[in-house]
Motif scaffolding. Structure first.
Motif, PDB file in Angstrom:
ATOM      1  N   GLN A 297       0.817  -1.222   0.000  1.00 26.66           N
ATOM      2  CA  GLN A 297       0.000   0.000   0.000  1.00 26.66           C
ATOM      3  C   GLN A 297       0.843   1.262   0.000  1.00 26.66           C
ATOM      4  O   GLN A 297       0.305   2.361  -0.179  1.00 26.66           O
ATOM      5  N   THR A 298       2.151   1.128   0.231  1.00 25.12           N
ATOM      6  CA  THR A 298       2.974   2.336   0.277  1.00 25.12           C
ATOM      7  C   THR A 298       3.566   2.691  -1.091  1.00 25.12           C
ATOM      8  O   THR A 298       4.229   3.711  -1.224  1.00 25.12           O
ATOM      9  N   VAL A 300       3.201   4.358  -4.366  1.00 25.68           N
ATOM     10  CA  VAL A 300       2.316   5.415  -4.856  1.00 25.68           C
ATOM     11  C   VAL A 300       2.786   5.827  -6.244  1.00 25.68           C
ATOM     12  O   VAL A 300       3.945   6.196  -6.425  1.00 25.68           O
ATOM     13  N   LYS A 321      -5.857   6.419  -3.194  1.00 27.32           N
ATOM     14  CA  LYS A 321      -4.786   7.337  -2.806  1.00 27.32           C
ATOM     15  C   LYS A 321      -3.431   6.892  -3.329  1.00 27.32           C
ATOM     16  O   LYS A 321      -2.453   7.637  -3.253  1.00 27.32           O
ATOM     17  N   ILE A 324      -1.776   9.307  -8.047  1.00 25.98           N
ATOM     18  CA  ILE A 324      -1.946  10.762  -8.025  1.00 25.98           C
ATOM     19  C   ILE A 324      -1.633  11.342  -9.393  1.00 25.98           C
ATOM     20  O   ILE A 324      -0.531  11.185  -9.907  1.00 25.98           O
ATOM     21  N   VAL A 326      -1.222  14.915 -10.780  1.00 27.60           N
ATOM     22  CA  VAL A 326      -1.086  16.272 -10.235  1.00 27.60           C
ATOM     23  C   VAL A 326      -1.519  17.351 -11.222  1.00 27.60           C
ATOM     24  O   VAL A 326      -1.366  18.536 -10.947  1.00 27.60           O
ATOM     25  N   LEU A 340       6.965  12.301  -0.735  1.00 26.28           N
ATOM     26  CA  LEU A 340       6.483  10.928  -0.514  1.00 26.28           C
ATOM     27  C   LEU A 340       7.617  10.023  -0.036  1.00 26.28           C
ATOM     28  O   LEU A 340       7.459   9.249   0.914  1.00 26.28           O
ATOM     29  N   ALA A 345       6.901   6.479   1.890  1.00 27.90           N
ATOM     30  CA  ALA A 345       6.187   5.837   0.790  1.00 27.90           C
ATOM     31  C   ALA A 345       7.220   5.440  -0.275  1.00 27.90           C
ATOM     32  O   ALA A 345       8.396   5.791  -0.182  1.00 27.90           O
TER      33      ALA A 345
END
Lengths: 583, 583
Positions: A297-298, A300, A321, A324, A326, A340, A345
């Motif tokens: 889950q970390t 990203v 989440k 992303i 941007v 992050l 992350a």
């Protein structure tokens, strides 16, 4: 046909209102005929037909200056400025580029293909006009998507203080390349829904005189609006609502799909497939990241406005989440990647090489200076990437590889690529960029067991003597061919896969000096500032002769790859010839 | 003394209100004592005393994350996080850097010295927190001046959509480094004057929950405000009005002068002069441009937030439309330069090398791709420039010299410099960057007659044989010394002033191969990606041995120049030794 009678914008002035409406229809029909056969930026141009006709009806280009942001919405502009044939005659479709181009017309002020630049350009044009005491209109046209780039904000902030004529048109079709993202877009929505009357108007907050037009595909209303602000003596901002893909229902209904793409069927709205549904470097990236992100889950994923490169809308939504977008804001993407990584992350930012340029300082100052373990996937970094002079992917090695701490990797096949990506996500020592291979997927059929923690250790794929050939990333195949050709000349050359392009394998190079007379580097990018030159420098004080191959330093445009490579000596025959001459 | 009892932020929690007020006074007194003797970023820190005390009283660093934009306002933060000695004991003044520094403290999250990054960093930290399902506050502190950079807008635009805790503090002291510029600042003024109640609130337009505090130097009110938003579950923006230079009347009265600077008198408010009022490269630039701009109304000087480098406030005012400060917005400066040049003005943009990095894409895509004749004066590009790892000027040759069309020049003395500048302003063929010499003004006493239209033609200052030494820009003096030392060894070396650093003099290099065995390049910047490596590559396939000298690829920090040069072999003795060994 009225369109054929328009040789220059002045010709629009003579048309009756009825003829103008006919011109709008003819232009859209011609546009659809071309893009359905040829591809291009489909949605943006379909939405701009009426506005472009109105602009040239009211303003007086090239005396009045029209600056189009990113310029992928200028096909109608090209039709109305002496280039209609490139839209009416399939034999001439390729006569024009997909962007404004001063070499084509005096009505095209800039060669441009990156977003968010139009306001600063127009600002400069207007100030030059003022210091020369000249008098005409300066008009910048920028899409809502382009407003997410910080440079657009810098432009608005500066233009608001200009104290002389400048007209900013925000073409708001409620869509970036993909969905818009950011607080600004809630404001635009509120303004659209209130017919421009909402409180806390972003543009008014910056000091602009603001006008809203909801019917941005109504040529009469557009003309009236432009007439009302023409020759203004201060900055004016027109917020105009248009429909992306206007007039082609499939494009109106699926704006992301029809932002840009190849030929499509006018009947079904389906893009013409070339039958190739095999895996690609994009698809294996999607599969790998998707699985990784489910397990961890970390992890990203970060992207700036081009998420479809890796994830479709359903995947993006499902990732929550962990994904992303941007907006078209590469600086934000790079610096957020640093944030992050700092907080534990595992960020992976995917970006086209040409747009990555927009975050050079953020990569250096935020990610590399802080030595944070963010991963960057660099797409289309190759002579075989995008071939417009505005979108080249041949400068990334020069602008990335000299940044301290950053480890830049060039995989040569799919197993290496995925091994590097996995290693990068799990290591915590450095920022890592990976040059995603360009071209057909190449598998060596066995997992890559390299320990990438041994930084800058090259792989000697074949040990030979006299001659060493280093094939970097996409050009490793070429290096193999050169070595094979040398074998026919009875030279058993050493074949090297450097893997790392942000530094040299000093130990290996030193060893090579013992029994090698010539070392050749083959690089899929420009030579100046590239990997090969660091090798040439390292060996500069030795007897080894170093030959660096790559592209010459230029903004090559719409080139044929084979021709460009041959011009730069990048053929097996030429390389072998030069090696033999140096032995 | 209370300040001495504060070893960590937790210690603030125990203080009574009275003790907190005493701490504020002690901190400001210590700050004034240090900066008046040591120099630094004076005004920004004086204004932040109360806010910093309040932040550490309310929030719980390092669990709660504090991110300071540019971080030149963090002296008080350092005092309160275990580093008070570096402000109380002159013997320890240099123990801390002028910026946040993770090597010093876990309370410093990032090494940072460029503006506008805090919001994207905090955004990344907050999202990492969320994917890890952790729970604490993320606070970004950004000055009003830093909001002019586009990256700050990108951060606001993204944070507004975050849907979880993040607190953005806008520290509004109504001043950038110099005056603020741009429409946003009119909005901030209106908000200050209306106690945050004005219509068309910029921050609200982006969707923020907004709070205004006028008394931003009242520690009690600050604490109350922070308590009220702590643990918010959504983005909050606090607009806080502080007084730059607070508590030192000379700094309050002259905010530009006291933004940063060396030691000053607490009694008179005058900076301590070193007695040197001789001309400098800055002063001759001012004189040259001032005269040129009087004679030619189309010469327009552009700068991004540091105008005092060349023009004082009176000069800026007198120049009217011929001088533009775009705010701390280097992208805008570069792209506007392209617009100015396109429309027939003669723009000259002056910028520090370290900040120029922020406009790499704009220099490439807007100025160079369009091949427009803008002039860029690159300041502090030298090992002798700024020496903080955040502000190095040693990467400019690698990131500029590979950009097509751009001509990059390295003058070696004042006559050359001014001749290049004049040529650049008058030519209309290419963008030109000039590496402004760093160090004492050096005159050769006669005008430079070089025809710079002969691109890439080097100057052979002394013809010799066997050995050639190329001294680039600031290192030409070193090259002369090397040649002189070689003469003592009975080697009559060739001395070359390349002048151009974005390409090599192929004809000269080819000629050199005839009677030279060793060529040495001396470069005031990192070697990787630099000028010398292009020379090594060009001569790679010849018998000439090339030795490239420059700095290793690293973010060197607060180094001693002589030591760093020696570590990199850049001493006359070492260079001569290596040359002799290669003959």
């Amino acid at each position: 046909m009225i369109l054929e009678t328009i040789q220059q914008p002045q010709d629009l002035k003579k048309l009756s209102q009825e003829e103008l409406h006919m011109l709008v229809d003819e232009a859209r029909t011609a546009l659809l005929a071309k893009i359905s056969q040829h591809g291009g930026h489909n949605g943006p141009n379909l939405g701009m037909v009426e506005m472009t006709v109105a602009l040239h009806r009211v303003f007086n280009s090239p005396v009045d200056k029209l600056v189009f942001d990113i310029s992928h919405q200028t096909y109608i502009h090209k039709m109305l400025t002496g280039r209609a044939q490139a839209f009416l005659d399939p034999a001439h479709y390729d006569d024009v580029s997909g962007y404004t181009n001063p070499k084509e017309s005096e009505h095209d002020l800039f060669t441009v293909g990156h977003t968010s630049t139009s306001l600063a350009l127009a600002n400069g044009i207007a100030i030059a006009r003022d210091v020369k005491a000249e008098n005409y209109n300066v008009v910048a046209v920028i899409g809502d998507g382009s407003l997410s780039g910080g440079l657009a904000f810098e432009g608005l902030n500066n233009i608001a203080e200009q104290n002389s004529n400048i007209i900013v048109i925000v073409n708001d079709n409620d869509q970036s390349i993909a969905d818009n993202f950011g607080g600004l877009y809630r404001n635009l929505k509120t303004l659209r829904e209130s017919n421009g009357q909402a409180e806390d108007n972003f543009f008014k907050s910056l000091g602009f005189e603001y006008h809203y037009l909801d019917e941005g595909n109504d040529v009469d209303k557009l003309i009236a609006l432009f007439e009302s602000v023409k020759d203004s003596d201060h900055p004016v901002l027109l917020h105009i609502h248009t429909v992306k893909g206007k007039g082609f229902k499939f494009a109106e209904e699926n704006r992301e799909k029809f932002h840009a793409g190849g030929p499509f069927s006018l009947e079904t709205g389906e893009y013409v497939r070339n039958g190739n549904v095999q895996a690609t470097y994009n698809s294996i990236t999607t599969d790998f990241l998707w699985n990784k992100m489910q397990q961890d889950q970390t992890v990203v994923a970060v992207n700036a406005g081009t998420p479809m490169m890796v994830f479709n809308p359903e995947q993006r939504k499902a990732l929550g989440k962990q994904f992303i977008d941007v907006g078209i804001a590469e600086q934000q993407a790079a610096t957020m990647t640093a944030g992050l990584a700092k907080n534990g992350a595992k960020p992976v930012w995917f970006v086209n090489a040409t747009f990555m340029q927009r975050s050079y300082d953020q990569i250096s100052h935020d990610l590399a200076l802080n030595d944070l373990p963010g991963t960057i996937l660099v797409y289309n970094a190759s002579v075989n990437g995008m071939k417009d002079e505005t979108h080249l992917g041949i400068f990334d090695i020069p602008f990335l590889s000299h940044i301290p701490n950053l480890v830049y990797l060039a995989p040569t096949n799919q197993e290496e690529y995925l091994a590097m990506l996995d290693w990068s996500l799990e290591q915590t020592n450095h920022p890592v960029a990976i040059r995603v291979p360009v071209g057909p997927l190449h598998s060596v059929g066995q997992a890559d067991q390299t320990d990438y923690n041994q930084l800058y250790k090259n792989e000697v794929v074949q040990q030979g003597k006299q001659v060493a050939v280093m094939g970097i990333g996409n050009f490793f195949g070429l290096a193999k061919e050169v070595v094979a050709a040398l074998a026919k000349e009875n030279i058993q050359a050493t074949l090297i896969n450097p893997k790392f392009i942000s530094g040299v394998d000093e130990k290996l190079l030193t060893t090579l000096t013992q029994d090698h007379q010539v070392l050749v580097t083959l690089e899929d990018g420009i030579t100046d500032g590239g990997y090969g030159q660091t090798v040439a420098s390292y060996l500069g004080n030795t007897a080894v002769k170093v030959q660096n191959y790559g592209l010459d330093k230029a903004f090559h445009d719409r080139y044929k790859v084979d021709e460009l490579l041959a011009e730069n000596g990048l053929t097996v025959e030429n390389i072998v010839k030069n090696i033999l001459a140096s032995l």
